[in-house]
Structure formats: structure tokens, C-alpha cells
Design an enzyme around this catalytic site. Sequence first.
Site, PDB file in Angstrom:
ATOM      1  N   LYS A   1      -0.022   3.759  -2.652  1.00  0.00           N
ATOM      2  CA  LYS A   1      -1.038   4.809  -2.545  1.00  0.00           C
ATOM      3  C   LYS A   1      -0.428   6.193  -2.349  1.00  0.00           C
ATOM      4  CE  LYS A   1      -4.638   1.722  -0.762  1.00  0.00           C
ATOM      5  NZ  LYS A   1      -3.981   0.515  -0.212  1.00  0.00           N
TER       6      LYS A   1
ATOM      7  N   SER B   1      -6.469   3.569   4.250  1.00  0.00           N
ATOM      8  CA  SER B   1      -5.779   2.743   3.252  1.00  0.00           C
ATOM      9  C   SER B   1      -6.757   1.912   2.429  1.00  0.00           C
ATOM     10  CB  SER B   1      -4.750   1.817   3.928  1.00  0.00           C
ATOM     11  OG  SER B   1      -3.846   1.305   2.980  1.00  0.00           O
TER      12      SER B   1
ATOM     13  N   SER C   1       0.800  -1.230   0.000  1.00  0.00           N
ATOM     14  CA  SER C   1       0.000   0.000   0.000  1.00  0.00           C
ATOM     15  C   SER C   1       0.829   1.276   0.000  1.00  0.00           C
ATOM     16  CB  SER C   1      -0.957   0.008   1.199  1.00  0.00           C
ATOM     17  OG  SER C   1      -2.071  -0.816   0.938  1.00  0.00           O
TER      18      SER C   1
END
Length: 329
Positions: free
Chosen positions: A15, A72, A12
Site C-alpha cells: 500500500k 490499512s 500490506s
Amino acid sequence: AKDAEQRLEPASLTKIMTTYVVFRELRSGSLKESDEVLVSEKAWKTPGSRMFIEVNKRVSVGDLLRGMVIQSGNDASVALAEHVAGSEEAFANLMNDHAHRLGMKDTHFTNATGLPDPEHYTTARDMAAVTAALILEFPDYYVWDGTKEFEYNGIKQQNRNRLLWRDPTVDGVKTGYTQNAGYCLVASAKREDMRLISVVMGTSGPEARAQASLELLNYGFRFYESHRLYAAETPVENLRVWMGDEQELPVGPAQDVVATIPRGRYGQLSARLEKTPELKAPIAKGARIGDIVVNLEDQELLRVPLVALQEVAQGSLWQRAWDGVLLWF
């Protein structure tokens, strides 16, 4: 740094780039926080961490951004990607374009979430580069990265970055986890006038990534110091311009030039200008004229674009003719 150029799965941490791309769209005016996004079935079904948006419902860009940055949410990431570029695949192309522009030479994205893919990879150094760009270019939006919790659809979720609770100087940035990537964390802290970014990838658990990140930050603040060498948009020299309505052009950096060096070595810094020879009008404001090169002893430390701080239009026929004679001699 250790293995800073090793290609790894970013999970993640991806992101950070997804956020960067959306922030640029907001700044350009092509996107607004109040814009409503229709949630597709693909976004709704995206596995992994979620902000729990519902298919065929409309959600504001602002809520999706908070759901992605704070919670997230993979579902939020895909919804934003589809809204900005039409499809997640097209959005990944935008991500790669920006990665190339930022000098992230060992990075390739195939999605907006960080879900595993053999062609989806980055390095710790590249993650530091996009994080620095995010913080420098979008300070007003970056404050979301330090938000500890966000509630959407009646579900409150906490930010997974444990350092937000442990160190008041930490104000971001992003956690990540997949089985192959391990537990990752990009953190940033500002103490007095100095900001540092740490990148930790591939640790064994949430506590390990938090502790390793805090140790890196503490080490950096203890043994390094930052100095602002040149102020943004402040002339460092006036250069001769030919064929223009002005004979001199003030040049300088577009952003503050800050050097972070080991403590006690400020006296070993030196700087020079590498300039374009024989500048000829017209010259647009912001045009790159050369570079400001900063060395620590004999090692190049920074190379920052040297830009025109004002416009110089083309001169009159007489001025161009006279300058042509002078150049000839």
C-alpha cells in the site's frame, strides 16, 4: 542491511506504492480529495483488513486514502485502484511502471493490497526506495502516515504501527502481515535535520517487528550522520552552450543532495560532475545535462541528475553560424 535484495512477499507494505500512485494523481490534478468514489462489489468483498465501506455507496477519495493509510483497509485500496485506473489489474500496471522508474528492480505488483500472489513480490531495498520517494515528493500528504487513528462509518481503528506511540520522532510508515510474509514494518523517523527509513520483513509478531525497527533506527542515528552537499535548484557550475541565445547555462540538482555516511568520515567525501559534452541549444529548463557523482573514498555513494536550471532558446542565424565556426576549430 541483511538480505536487502531477497525477494519476499510485501503484504500490506504494498500500500506504500498504492498510496504513492494516488498521491501522484492528486498532485497532477486528475484527482481531488473531495471526489466521490462508487464502491464496487469487488472492493466491498476484498478480504483482510478493512475500513468497512459499503457496496454501491459513495466515499470521498480523502476518506479512502485515510482508510488505506491509517487503517490499512484492503477495501479502500481496491476502491481507489478501480477509481484511478478502471480496474485493479490496470492499476497494478501503473504501480509497476512507477516501480521501474524508481529503480525497484526486484519488485512486481499484481494487486493494490498485498494479498498473496506468486507474482507479487518485492525486496527490503525496493521498499525503502518507494518510501523515500513518497516522503520526499509528497510531504504534505505524508503527514497522514503518522495519524494514530481514524474513524469511518462509526468504527474507530488505530494505526497498527506501534512505534507511533513509543517514539515521538517516528511519523510513519506502514505495517503488513500475511501468513507467508510474516509481520513487516516500514518505519521512518526524523531527529533534528536527519531522517532515516527502516524496513523489517518476515518477523514473528507485532512486537518483534516494532522492536527490530526501533533498534535499526536507533543504530542509524547513533552511528551515521547526514550532510547536505548541494541545495536544490542552486547552480553548481555554469556550462558553455552552443547555438543558443545565451552562452552559459547554470546547472545544478533539482533536489537537495544529501549524503548519509558513517560518523567521522565527512573528510573522505568527494564529488565530481559528469557533463554532456558540447551542449547545443535549445535546452529546456529541467533537462538532464549529466550527473553529480559523490564518492566516499573510492566507492560511489550517490549519483544525482544534473539538470538545466533555466531555458536556453535557439540563437539567431548569425549566432548559430558563428558557433558552428568555433566548433569546427
